[in-house]
Every structure is written in C-alpha cells, then in structure tokens.
Design a protein around this motif. Sequence first.
Motif, PDB file in Angstrom:
ATOM      1  N   GLN A 111      19.764  12.989 -33.845  1.00  0.00           N
ATOM      2  CA  GLN A 111      20.546  12.655 -32.665  1.00  0.00           C
ATOM      3  C   GLN A 111      19.865  13.048 -31.353  1.00  0.00           C
ATOM      4  O   GLN A 111      20.343  12.688 -30.279  1.00  0.00           O
ATOM      5  CB  GLN A 111      21.917  13.332 -32.751  1.00  0.00           C
ATOM      6  CG  GLN A 111      22.725  12.845 -33.943  1.00  0.00           C
ATOM      7  CD  GLN A 111      24.015  13.619 -34.112  1.00  0.00           C
ATOM      8  OE1 GLN A 111      24.566  14.127 -33.153  1.00  0.00           O
ATOM      9  NE2 GLN A 111      24.487  13.711 -35.343  1.00  0.00           N
ATOM     10  N   LEU A 112      18.761  13.767 -31.434  1.00  0.00           N
ATOM     11  CA  LEU A 112      18.056  14.189 -30.221  1.00  0.00           C
ATOM     12  C   LEU A 112      17.307  13.017 -29.611  1.00  0.00           C
ATOM     13  O   LEU A 112      16.818  12.139 -30.326  1.00  0.00           O
ATOM     14  CB  LEU A 112      17.069  15.316 -30.541  1.00  0.00           C
ATOM     15  CG  LEU A 112      17.684  16.636 -30.991  1.00  0.00           C
ATOM     16  CD1 LEU A 112      16.586  17.593 -31.442  1.00  0.00           C
ATOM     17  CD2 LEU A 112      18.515  17.253 -29.885  1.00  0.00           C
ATOM     18  N   PRO A 113      17.166  12.999 -28.290  1.00  0.00           N
ATOM     19  CA  PRO A 113      16.391  11.930 -27.640  1.00  0.00           C
ATOM     20  C   PRO A 113      14.927  11.969 -28.098  1.00  0.00           C
ATOM     21  O   PRO A 113      14.353  13.040 -28.303  1.00  0.00           O
ATOM     22  CB  PRO A 113      16.497  12.261 -26.147  1.00  0.00           C
ATOM     23  CG  PRO A 113      17.610  13.240 -26.023  1.00  0.00           C
ATOM     24  CD  PRO A 113      17.739  13.942 -27.339  1.00  0.00           C
ATOM     25  N   ASP A 114      14.333  10.794 -28.235  1.00  0.00           N
ATOM     26  CA  ASP A 114      12.951  10.684 -28.699  1.00  0.00           C
ATOM     27  C   ASP A 114      11.971  11.584 -27.948  1.00  0.00           C
ATOM     28  O   ASP A 114      11.114  12.204 -28.588  1.00  0.00           O
ATOM     29  CB  ASP A 114      12.473   9.234 -28.633  1.00  0.00           C
ATOM     30  CG  ASP A 114      13.126   8.363 -29.696  1.00  0.00           C
ATOM     31  OD1 ASP A 114      13.696   8.911 -30.669  1.00  0.00           O
ATOM     32  OD2 ASP A 114      13.061   7.124 -29.545  1.00  0.00           O
ATOM     33  N   PRO A 115      12.049  11.697 -26.616  1.00  0.00           N
ATOM     34  CA  PRO A 115      11.075  12.543 -25.923  1.00  0.00           C
ATOM     35  C   PRO A 115      11.120  14.019 -26.339  1.00  0.00           C
ATOM     36  O   PRO A 115      10.139  14.734 -26.162  1.00  0.00           O
ATOM     37  CB  PRO A 115      11.449  12.399 -24.443  1.00  0.00           C
ATOM     38  CG  PRO A 115      12.159  11.094 -24.354  1.00  0.00           C
ATOM     39  CD  PRO A 115      12.888  10.953 -25.660  1.00  0.00           C
ATOM     40  N   LEU A 116      12.233  14.471 -26.906  1.00  0.00           N
ATOM     41  CA  LEU A 116      12.317  15.856 -27.372  1.00  0.00           C
ATOM     42  C   LEU A 116      11.848  16.016 -28.815  1.00  0.00           C
ATOM     43  O   LEU A 116      11.618  17.132 -29.268  1.00  0.00           O
ATOM     44  CB  LEU A 116      13.761  16.378 -27.255  1.00  0.00           C
ATOM     45  CG  LEU A 116      14.296  16.525 -25.847  1.00  0.00           C
ATOM     46  CD1 LEU A 116      15.752  16.974 -25.881  1.00  0.00           C
ATOM     47  CD2 LEU A 116      13.449  17.508 -25.035  1.00  0.00           C
ATOM     48  N   VAL A 117      11.691  14.900 -29.522  1.00  0.00           N
ATOM     49  CA  VAL A 117      11.305  14.949 -30.933  1.00  0.00           C
ATOM     50  C   VAL A 117       9.859  14.518 -31.138  1.00  0.00           C
ATOM     51  O   VAL A 117       9.103  15.186 -31.835  1.00  0.00           O
ATOM     52  CB  VAL A 117      12.250  14.067 -31.783  1.00  0.00           C
ATOM     53  CG1 VAL A 117      11.782  14.012 -33.230  1.00  0.00           C
ATOM     54  CG2 VAL A 117      13.679  14.574 -31.690  1.00  0.00           C
ATOM     55  N   ASN A 118       9.470  13.408 -30.526  1.00  0.00           N
ATOM     56  CA  ASN A 118       8.128  12.868 -30.732  1.00  0.00           C
ATOM     57  C   ASN A 118       7.077  13.859 -30.256  1.00  0.00           C
ATOM     58  O   ASN A 118       7.084  14.273 -29.111  1.00  0.00           O
ATOM     59  CB  ASN A 118       7.972  11.531 -30.012  1.00  0.00           C
ATOM     60  CG  ASN A 118       8.920  10.477 -30.550  1.00  0.00           C
ATOM     61  OD1 ASN A 118       9.402  10.582 -31.669  1.00  0.00           O
ATOM     62  ND2 ASN A 118       9.192   9.465 -29.754  1.00  0.00           N
ATOM     63  N   GLU A 126      12.186  16.696 -39.785  1.00  0.00           N
ATOM     64  CA  GLU A 126      13.645  16.788 -39.991  1.00  0.00           C
ATOM     65  C   GLU A 126      14.303  15.434 -39.744  1.00  0.00           C
ATOM     66  O   GLU A 126      15.215  15.039 -40.470  1.00  0.00           O
ATOM     67  CB  GLU A 126      14.246  17.833 -39.055  1.00  0.00           C
ATOM     68  CG  GLU A 126      13.828  19.250 -39.340  1.00  0.00           C
ATOM     69  CD  GLU A 126      14.368  19.807 -40.654  1.00  0.00           C
ATOM     70  OE1 GLU A 126      15.352  19.260 -41.201  1.00  0.00           O
ATOM     71  OE2 GLU A 126      13.803  20.804 -41.132  1.00  0.00           O
ATOM     72  N   ARG A 127      13.849  14.720 -38.738  1.00  0.00           N
ATOM     73  CA  ARG A 127      14.422  13.409 -38.423  1.00  0.00           C
ATOM     74  C   ARG A 127      14.149  12.434 -39.576  1.00  0.00           C
ATOM     75  O   ARG A 127      15.037  11.689 -39.992  1.00  0.00           O
ATOM     76  CB  ARG A 127      13.854  12.868 -37.119  1.00  0.00           C
ATOM     77  CG  ARG A 127      14.459  11.521 -36.744  1.00  0.00           C
ATOM     78  CD  ARG A 127      13.899  11.009 -35.463  1.00  0.00           C
ATOM     79  NE  ARG A 127      14.699  11.529 -34.362  1.00  0.00           N
ATOM     80  CZ  ARG A 127      14.517  11.196 -33.101  1.00  0.00           C
ATOM     81  NH1 ARG A 127      13.544  10.379 -32.758  1.00  0.00           N
ATOM     82  NH2 ARG A 127      15.290  11.687 -32.159  1.00  0.00           N
ATOM     83  N   GLN A 128      12.930  12.430 -40.087  1.00  0.00           N
ATOM     84  CA  GLN A 128      12.600  11.543 -41.203  1.00  0.00           C
ATOM     85  C   GLN A 128      13.428  11.888 -42.437  1.00  0.00           C
ATOM     86  O   GLN A 128      13.920  11.008 -43.131  1.00  0.00           O
ATOM     87  CB  GLN A 128      11.115  11.633 -41.553  1.00  0.00           C
ATOM     88  CG  GLN A 128      10.214  10.925 -40.591  1.00  0.00           C
ATOM     89  CD  GLN A 128       8.764  11.073 -40.969  1.00  0.00           C
ATOM     90  OE1 GLN A 128       8.347  12.090 -41.524  1.00  0.00           O
ATOM     91  NE2 GLN A 128       7.983  10.050 -40.674  1.00  0.00           N
TER      92      GLN A 128
END
Length: 133
Positions: A111-118, A126-128
Amino acid sequence: MVQRRGDHGVDVVERWDRVFRCVSAEPRRQIISSLLDAAPGEAVPLPDAAINPNLSVDVDSLRVELYHQHLPLLAENGFVEWNRNPLTVTHGPRFEEIGVLFEALHTYAEQLPDPLVNGCQRLEVERQFSSSD
C-alpha cells in the motif's frame, strides 16, 4: 504523584520524536531492518548490517560514523546494544518501540507509494511476497 494528561502526552511525543530521529539516517534504518531478522540476543555483524545493498559505501567512513554517530544514538535510546570488538549490534531493551514501526511498513508495503518502495530491497521483496498471495 498523579500524572496529568498533558504530562503523558509530552512523554508520548518525546518517544515518537526519539524514534523518528533514530530512523532519520539510512545506516540506522538498515541496522533496525537487520535486527528484525535476528532473535533477541543474536549479534548482527557491522558494518555489513548497516549497508544498503543498492548504494555504494565507503566502509571505512561508515565504520567511523557507526562508532561516533549512529550506534551511540540508537544505544542511548535503548533500541540497540553494541560491541566494539567484534563490531556487532543486538536488540536493546526498547527495540520493540522501533522494530514495530518497521514491521508495520513491511506488512503494508503493497500500500506504500512507489517512490518509498522502489529501490528499497526489503520493501520490494515484501511487496512482491504480499502480491503473490
């Protein structure tokens, strides 16, 4: 002595300020993430645990920063305990106060925005993992 409601609010604000001050630098965030995978009392080797695998780092400079900046701040707040020889870190008595923040981020990575994950290897994994369920 009875503690007034405002006094308790000040304590809570100060605790959150300490947590966010401690996670305001990447090496400290990496240390906390590394400790999440370690059992209480299990030593995690440094400087390896403080290095983001997506960044190039001068290990000698990082070691100096760990000794003089990062580890003292984490230790004085009770989040970690550390040893100088060999340079290792373990859970401190108040590790849960900071560890739970990272566990929540990992739980909700999808649920986190992409710029905080990528670019953050742990959150990407964790996202995968959560999207494959």
